[in-house]
Scaffold this active site. Sequence first.
Site, PDB file in Angstrom:
ATOM      1  N   ILE A 106      -3.098  10.432   9.481  1.00  0.00           N
ATOM      2  CA  ILE A 106      -3.960  10.708  10.635  1.00  0.00           C
ATOM      3  C   ILE A 106      -4.972   9.575  10.645  1.00  0.00           C
ATOM      4  CG2 ILE A 106      -5.582  12.303  11.716  1.00  0.00           C
ATOM      5  CD1 ILE A 106      -4.053  14.603  10.461  1.00  0.00           C
ATOM      6  N   TYR A 151      -7.988  19.949   5.532  1.00  0.00           N
ATOM      7  CA  TYR A 151      -8.523  18.584   5.645  1.00  0.00           C
ATOM      8  C   TYR A 151      -9.545  18.382   4.541  1.00  0.00           C
ATOM      9  CZ  TYR A 151     -10.878  14.540   7.877  1.00  0.00           C
ATOM     10  OH  TYR A 151     -11.434  13.311   8.163  1.00  0.00           O
ATOM     11  N   LYS A 199      -4.404  17.080   5.282  1.00  0.00           N
ATOM     12  CA  LYS A 199      -4.840  15.697   5.478  1.00  0.00           C
ATOM     13  C   LYS A 199      -5.724  15.359   4.291  1.00  0.00           C
ATOM     14  CE  LYS A 199      -7.677  12.652   8.374  1.00  0.00           C
ATOM     15  NZ  LYS A 199      -8.529  12.538   9.582  1.00  0.00           N
ATOM     16  N   SER A 246     -13.394  11.546  13.931  1.00  0.00           N
ATOM     17  CA  SER A 246     -13.445  10.388  14.830  1.00  0.00           C
ATOM     18  C   SER A 246     -13.767  10.793  16.258  1.00  0.00           C
ATOM     19  CB  SER A 246     -12.111   9.630  14.801  1.00  0.00           C
ATOM     20  OG  SER A 246     -11.812   9.180  13.505  1.00  0.00           O
TER      21      SER A 246
END
Length: 293
Positions: free
Chosen positions: A203, A133, A161, A45
Amino acid sequence: MFSGSMVALITPLGEAGEVDYASLANLVEYHIAAGTDAIVAVGTSGESATLTVDEHVKVVLKTLEYAKGRIQVLAGTGANATHEAIIFSKLFSGTGVAGCLTVTPYYNKPTQEGLYQHYKAIAEATDLPQLLYNVPGRTAVDLLPETVARLAKFENIVGIKDATGDLSRVKKTRELCGEDFIQLSGDDATGLDFVAQGGHGVISVTANIAAADMATMFKLALSGQFEAAQKINARLMPLHRDLFVESNPIPVKWAAHQLGLIKHGYLRLPLTELSESAHPVVLQALKDANVLL
């Protein structure tokens, strides 16, 4: 160590494409006031793929500077070259960064053994806590629970994540890695259910513009008050859905600009601004979620 509502922070940009540090400072204050549990700077992001190395490092360090120890700050340190991911992790060692979020290598499609060796090399090169991740929808590789279990044996690989949206993985990962291995959802739409299955938090993209609601929702969920948390989640579901009407972070940056959280909603190519046809979609989601009245 890491739990609750952690924001996948956007990186504000100016008209000429430069990082807008004044807006970044405003965002940090917004999240502290809202009760966000942690900031993850320069992840997906945060447009990590289109920032220069110098910008990447400066955004993380400026986020730390603005936070002044009032909120945890984690750094995105992923790369599709292992040596680059190691360099990023080493750069943030001793800076006050609470940990690193390291996405699986993208484009070059390593095998499970390659993924293991990649994260092993990073873990052995730095003392910072590492969050794996896994986001196969973007990277074209899937870090399987069995590989995660091998990596969980490294002391500084503390969690993952998981942006697969596959809720069955929470239980399987807990069985393979133990209850202390941190599991964070990377999918807002299933984040609350992820915690209900035994996860530790999220997250979040949605938290960029609905920080207080997300923080409250996950505080309730982690204290076992799922009915109250579900009421908030139902109201936020239009955002969970429509902030992905185009590629993230295009819609959320447009929304943050509409809400006055950042001065501009600019992105860097190859990402382009939210198409006009999507404006009413995101605007209605903001209204339906009671974020924009």
